[in-house]
Motif scaffolding. Structure first.
Motif, PDB file in Angstrom:
ATOM      1  N   GLY A 198       3.408  10.656  -4.984  1.00  0.00           N
ATOM      2  CA  GLY A 198       3.007   9.400  -4.358  1.00  0.00           C
ATOM      3  C   GLY A 198       2.704   8.308  -5.380  1.00  0.00           C
ATOM      4  O   GLY A 198       3.152   7.169  -5.258  1.00  0.00           O
ATOM      5  N   GLY A 199       1.965   8.678  -6.402  1.00  0.00           N
ATOM      6  CA  GLY A 199       1.585   7.699  -7.409  1.00  0.00           C
ATOM      7  C   GLY A 199       2.782   7.193  -8.208  1.00  0.00           C
ATOM      8  O   GLY A 199       2.863   6.018  -8.566  1.00  0.00           O
ATOM      9  N   MET A 200       3.725   8.105  -8.469  1.00  0.00           N
ATOM     10  CA  MET A 200       4.920   7.690  -9.206  1.00  0.00           C
ATOM     11  C   MET A 200       5.738   6.713  -8.382  1.00  0.00           C
ATOM     12  O   MET A 200       6.255   5.724  -8.891  1.00  0.00           O
ATOM     13  CB  MET A 200       5.777   8.911  -9.540  1.00  0.00           C
ATOM     14  CG  MET A 200       5.155   9.814 -10.572  1.00  0.00           C
ATOM     15  SD  MET A 200       6.000  11.402 -10.519  1.00  0.00           S
ATOM     16  CE  MET A 200       6.361  11.612 -12.227  1.00  0.00           C
ATOM     17  N   GLU A 240      -3.321  -3.403  -1.990  1.00  0.00           N
ATOM     18  CA  GLU A 240      -3.837  -2.109  -2.423  1.00  0.00           C
ATOM     19  C   GLU A 240      -2.837  -1.316  -3.257  1.00  0.00           C
ATOM     20  O   GLU A 240      -2.548  -0.165  -2.961  1.00  0.00           O
ATOM     21  CB  GLU A 240      -4.260  -1.273  -1.218  1.00  0.00           C
ATOM     22  CG  GLU A 240      -5.408  -1.875  -0.464  1.00  0.00           C
ATOM     23  CD  GLU A 240      -5.827  -0.994   0.691  1.00  0.00           C
ATOM     24  OE1 GLU A 240      -5.893   0.228   0.491  1.00  0.00           O
ATOM     25  OE2 GLU A 240      -6.067  -1.526   1.768  1.00  0.00           O
ATOM     26  N   GLN A 247       0.824  -1.197   0.000  1.00  0.00           N
ATOM     27  CA  GLN A 247       0.000   0.000   0.000  1.00  0.00           C
ATOM     28  C   GLN A 247       0.868   1.261   0.000  1.00  0.00           C
ATOM     29  O   GLN A 247       0.681   2.170  -0.781  1.00  0.00           O
ATOM     30  CB  GLN A 247      -0.791  -0.061   1.296  1.00  0.00           C
ATOM     31  CG  GLN A 247      -2.104   0.594   1.333  1.00  0.00           C
ATOM     32  CD  GLN A 247      -2.843   0.076   2.584  1.00  0.00           C
ATOM     33  OE1 GLN A 247      -2.829  -1.102   2.898  1.00  0.00           O
ATOM     34  NE2 GLN A 247      -3.474   0.963   3.295  1.00  0.00           N
ATOM     35  N   ARG A 293       4.297   3.369  -8.694  1.00  0.00           N
ATOM     36  CA  ARG A 293       4.608   2.721  -9.966  1.00  0.00           C
ATOM     37  C   ARG A 293       6.033   2.190  -9.967  1.00  0.00           C
ATOM     38  O   ARG A 293       6.329   1.165 -10.562  1.00  0.00           O
ATOM     39  CB  ARG A 293       4.383   3.691 -11.115  1.00  0.00           C
ATOM     40  CG  ARG A 293       2.897   3.735 -11.494  1.00  0.00           C
ATOM     41  CD  ARG A 293       2.645   4.664 -12.609  1.00  0.00           C
ATOM     42  NE  ARG A 293       2.568   6.038 -12.129  1.00  0.00           N
ATOM     43  CZ  ARG A 293       2.847   7.094 -12.862  1.00  0.00           C
ATOM     44  NH1 ARG A 293       3.223   6.948 -14.112  1.00  0.00           N
ATOM     45  NH2 ARG A 293       2.735   8.291 -12.352  1.00  0.00           N
ATOM     46  N   THR A 315      -4.164   2.161  -4.905  1.00  0.00           N
ATOM     47  CA  THR A 315      -4.861   3.151  -4.094  1.00  0.00           C
ATOM     48  C   THR A 315      -4.461   4.575  -4.455  1.00  0.00           C
ATOM     49  O   THR A 315      -5.282   5.477  -4.465  1.00  0.00           O
ATOM     50  CB  THR A 315      -4.560   2.885  -2.604  1.00  0.00           C
ATOM     51  OG1 THR A 315      -5.068   1.602  -2.297  1.00  0.00           O
ATOM     52  CG2 THR A 315      -5.217   3.890  -1.702  1.00  0.00           C
ATOM     53  N   ALA A 316      -3.172   4.766  -4.767  1.00  0.00           N
ATOM     54  CA  ALA A 316      -2.698   6.126  -4.994  1.00  0.00           C
ATOM     55  C   ALA A 316      -2.718   6.522  -6.471  1.00  0.00           C
ATOM     56  O   ALA A 316      -2.209   7.561  -6.837  1.00  0.00           O
ATOM     57  CB  ALA A 316      -1.277   6.264  -4.438  1.00  0.00           C
ATOM     58  N   LEU A 317      -3.290   5.685  -7.322  1.00  0.00           N
ATOM     59  CA  LEU A 317      -3.236   5.989  -8.753  1.00  0.00           C
ATOM     60  C   LEU A 317      -4.581   6.487  -9.273  1.00  0.00           C
ATOM     61  O   LEU A 317      -5.626   6.138  -8.756  1.00  0.00           O
ATOM     62  CB  LEU A 317      -2.838   4.736  -9.532  1.00  0.00           C
ATOM     63  CG  LEU A 317      -1.563   4.032  -9.086  1.00  0.00           C
ATOM     64  CD1 LEU A 317      -1.292   2.844  -9.974  1.00  0.00           C
ATOM     65  CD2 LEU A 317      -0.390   4.985  -9.118  1.00  0.00           C
ATOM     66  N   ASP A 318      -4.527   7.286 -10.342  1.00  0.00           N
ATOM     67  CA  ASP A 318      -5.775   7.725 -10.937  1.00  0.00           C
ATOM     68  C   ASP A 318      -6.296   6.659 -11.887  1.00  0.00           C
ATOM     69  O   ASP A 318      -5.615   5.675 -12.180  1.00  0.00           O
ATOM     70  CB  ASP A 318      -5.563   9.030 -11.692  1.00  0.00           C
ATOM     71  CG  ASP A 318      -4.637   8.814 -12.840  1.00  0.00           C
ATOM     72  OD1 ASP A 318      -5.109   8.654 -13.972  1.00  0.00           O
ATOM     73  OD2 ASP A 318      -3.426   8.763 -12.586  1.00  0.00           O
TER      74      ASP A 318
END
Ligand SMILES: Nc1ncnc2c1ncn2[C@@H]1O[C@H](COP(=O)(O)OP(=O)(O)OP(=O)(O)O)[C@@H](O)[C@H]1O
Ligand SMILES: Nc1ncnc2c1ncn2[C@@H]1O[C@H](COP(=O)(O)OP(=O)(O)O)[C@@H](O)[C@H]1O
Ligand code: SF4
Ligand code: SF4
Ligand SMILES: [Mg+2]
Ligand SMILES: [Mg+2]
Lengths: 322, 329
Positions: free
Chosen positions: A157-159, A180, A98, A162, A183-186
């Motif tokens: 966060g999303g990067m 999860e 997560q 990844r 969770t932080a991705l669009d």
């Protein structure tokens, strides 16, 4: 089913705390067949992360396996030496958590960390960096080559997430465990990652144990789904059975709470009234009793048996209409 | 109505290398633009949603409004007063009116502090210690439907939903007018997510709070926000009333983003508008329309010229040379 990659039998896990013993998992039976994706859903605190920590044998200090066994490619995880365990983790079994910072070291560059996890491969450092950059591009990190020199805090966060996915994929595992991960991705990236996972799974015949609160992602990615509530696996089945013919009242309630199935915009969304029971003083009968809209007399005193609804589809409830 | 918060042409830049390194490499522009001239307004009692790809700059916008990253240019007006360039002392009273809701209070706050101390922190930081702290803590807990006895617990003893409630309570401490919530429900299952969003809606009704909500969850935005902005590479490519943007979008990126959202049904056949290609980096920001490297409708002009701002109706703006026609969606 052929021999599953991961076979969890009758697993119970406790946490020892000053307030008493938290019975976080009780009699869990779950199989992950080879090259299949199994999803786990359930309310926060229902024990999904505990289950995963038991599988990878990285449990909290106060956690104890009270019963049951976990077999990975036939090997009993509890009997393995620390050395064998290390060999399995990060090679045959890799993890995406997560919080990406669980997997990233803040003081090393991304390139260094991605090269380091390939330490078993007899290729040049340059080749390792190239693989790292390729994998970063694959998960949608722009300017991959130049960003190898960046530190984790230079990324959003999303990067970062990844990047951890890229790292988990670099080792081409037999089982990928993802808690999860999106969770932080669009939505566009989530779809991209899901496709990536699907492709990877097809190419490498890798099995995936996937935890997510995004029911739409579970529906799209998974072959089988397990539904957990307060430490128990209350229902499991094929993804179609779970979404089209949910048996357990908790599963039904959960599916109805999903805001994406509610067509008219509303400020007040459906919820499941009540609270998860204490895992220290467990109720006598069904664990879902005080929140269940269809509870019967028998449910209060007697724990429900696991009832078979269809092939591979079971639910633990007294009042199933089978 | 007068907006509570009005952001105009906000620009935030990050240094990509040290001054020494930039000098050695003869790089006279060692900066990247994290946020590139965004404008929006939030009225009292309203909710503004910010959505966009990861790394698009949403958190940076929020941090700029909170005064946590330096603003390069532009204005951030709160109750009519421009906070950009104000001295620390002059800005302080305004900052009390803007609260940040922690995404994960259990993770981001000291695990050694009891809930009561966590709730006391905002008062301490702003030198506003109430006479009777326990009464105040109990009041805050009650507002978010938690029992006062929870004050004696530590964050790890709370469930995910309870921890999030503490986050809401902490944000409410100084009776703010605007709450910025970065991913308020990420990591929650749908039933607990509903509880938190319902709690926020109730507080908004009762107290007239405004919210700036940052989220990846389009299903959530659709229900909770009055206005929405679609962010990409530091710009708002489209913004407007939520219903309008969802049902009459003009920007190809908005369409792609919305079509990516799948439905919770394993048999759905997805009609996704595939946007291929990588998300360009801030370092190699494309010329012209920044979405042109991935846009299915790209034409020659898009590669050269940044599209001017276009008005599609009341409060509805987008940046595109060749917008979707209204009947296309
Ligand atoms: N301190 C920093 N130094 C350099 N670059 C930064 C810094 N902070 C953010 N950035 C860059 O600015 C961009 C926007 O980051 P931001 O955190 O605002 O994204 P976001 O939209 O909130 O993403 P997410 O949805 O993943 O949280 C990213 O490209 C990021 O790498
Ligand atoms: N180290 C620990 N000590 C005591 N209780 C714990 C610990 N870790 C988790 N728990 C408890 O175990 C239950 C399951 O937690 P967890 O596995 O994290 O749930 P999930 O991942 O489904 O949200 C919760 O009641 C949680 O509070
Ligand atoms: S056993 Fe009874 S209380 Fe439990 S889920 Fe079934 S109907 Fe509800
Ligand atoms: S300006 Fe051109 S490239 Fe940009 S979104 Fe519009 S059509 Fe696509
Ligand atoms: Mg968890
Ligand atoms: Mg962010």
């Amino acid at each position: 089913m052929a021999e599953p990659v991961l076979d969890i039998r009758n697993l119970s896990v406790n946490y020892l705390t000053p307030r008493g013993t938290v019975k976080a998992l009780r009699r869990i039976n779950l199989q992950v067949p080879s090259a299949k994706v199994v999803g786990l859903v359930g309310e926060s605190g229902c024990g999904k992360s505990t289950l995963i920590s038991a599988v990878i044998r990285l449990m909290a200090e106060n956690a104890r396996v009270a019963a049951g066994e976990i077999r990975f490619t036939g090997k009993d995880m509890q009997q393995l030496s620390p050395r064998d365990l290390r060999a399995i983790r990060g090679r045959d079994m890799s993890m995406v958590f997560q919080d990406p910072m669980t997997a990233l070291n803040p003081v090393f560059t991304i390139g260094r960390q991605m090269a380091d996890i390939q330490y078993r491969d007899a290729v040049s450092g340059k080749e390792k960096l190239k693989r790292a950059a390729d994998m970063l591009s694959l998960v949608g990190i722009p300017d991959a080559v130049s960003r190898l020199d960046n530190y984790p805090h230079h990324f959003s966060g999303g990067m970062r997430q990844r990047i951890t996915i890229a790292m988990a994929l670099l080792v081409q595992p037999k089982l990928l465990i993802a808690d999860e991960p999106t969770t932080a991705l669009d939505a566009t990236l989530e779809v991209q990652i899901i496709r990536l996972l699907k492709d990877l799974q097809a190419d490498f015949q890798c099995a995936i144990l996937f935890i997510s609160h995004h029911l739409n992602v579970i529906a799209e990615l998974c072959d089988f789904v397990g539904v957990m509530y307060a430490g128990e696996l209350v229902e499991k089945g094929s993804v179609r059975d779970i979404f089209h013919r949910p048996g357990h009242p908790y599963t039904r309630a959960l599916l109805e709470c999903d805001p994406s199935v509610i067509a008219e915009p509303t400020r007040f969304l459906p919820t499941i009234p009540g609270e998860i029971p204490s895992l220290i003083d467990l109720p006598e009968g069904c664990i879902f009793y005080d929140r269940c809209p269809g509870a019967a007399q028998v449910c209060k005193k007697i724990p429900p048996p696991e009832v078979s609804i269809a092939e591979h589809h079971t639910a633990a409830c007294h009042c199933l209409e089978v | 109505m007068e907006p509570l918060l009005e952001v105009e042409h906000l620009r935030v830049r990050f240094k990509t290398k040290s001054a020494v390194k930039a000098f050695i490499e003869k790089d006279d522009d060692p900066y990247i633009d994290g946020v590139m001239g965004v404008s929006f307004a939030i009225e009292p009692g309203r909710t503004y949603g910010l959505v966009g790809e990861s790394g698009s700059g949403k958190t940076t916008v929020a941090r700029a409004v909170m005064g946590l990253v330096p603003v390069d240019s532009g204005a951030i007006r709160f109750n009519g007063e421009n906070l950009v360039g104000l001295s620390r002392d002059r800005v302080k009273p305004f900052r009390r009116d803007i609260a940040l809701m922690f995404q994960d209070p259990a993770g981001s706050l000291s695990p050694r502090l009891k809930i009561r101390s966590i709730l006391a922190e905002p008062f301490r930081i702003h030198d506003k210690m109430p006479e009777n702290l326990s009464v105040e803590v109990a009041r805050l807990l009650k507002m978010v439907n938690l029992s006062p006895s929870m004050g004696d617990l530590y964050p790890h003893q709370l469930s995910g939903g309870q921890a999030r409630r503490v986050g809401v309570a902490r944000a409410l401490a100084l009776s703010p007018k605007l709450i910025i919530a970065d991913e308020p429900t990420a990591g929650l299952d749908v039933s607990v997510q509903g509880e938190i969003l319902n709690l926020m809606a109730r507080l908004q009704n009762d107290m007239g709070l405004s919210f700036l909500i940052i989220t990846h969850n389009l299903a959530v935005v659709r229900h909770v926000s009055d206005h929405v902005a679609i962010m990409y590479l530091g710009r708002f490519l489209e913004q407007g009333p939520t219903q309008t943007v969802f049902h009459h979008m003009r920007h190809p990126y908005t369409q792609a983003l919305l079509s990516a959202h799948s439905s919770p049904d394993p048999d759905t056949v997805h009609h996704r508008i595939s946007i291929s290609g990588e998300i360009p980096g801030l370092v190699s920001r494309p010329l012209g329309c920044e979405f042109h490297t991935r846009c299915p409708g790209v034409r020659e002009k898009c590669r050269r010229l940044f599209p001017p701002r276009a008005d599609a109706g009341k409060d509805h703006q987008y940046f595109c040379h060749y917008p979707l026609s209204v009947s296309e969606n």
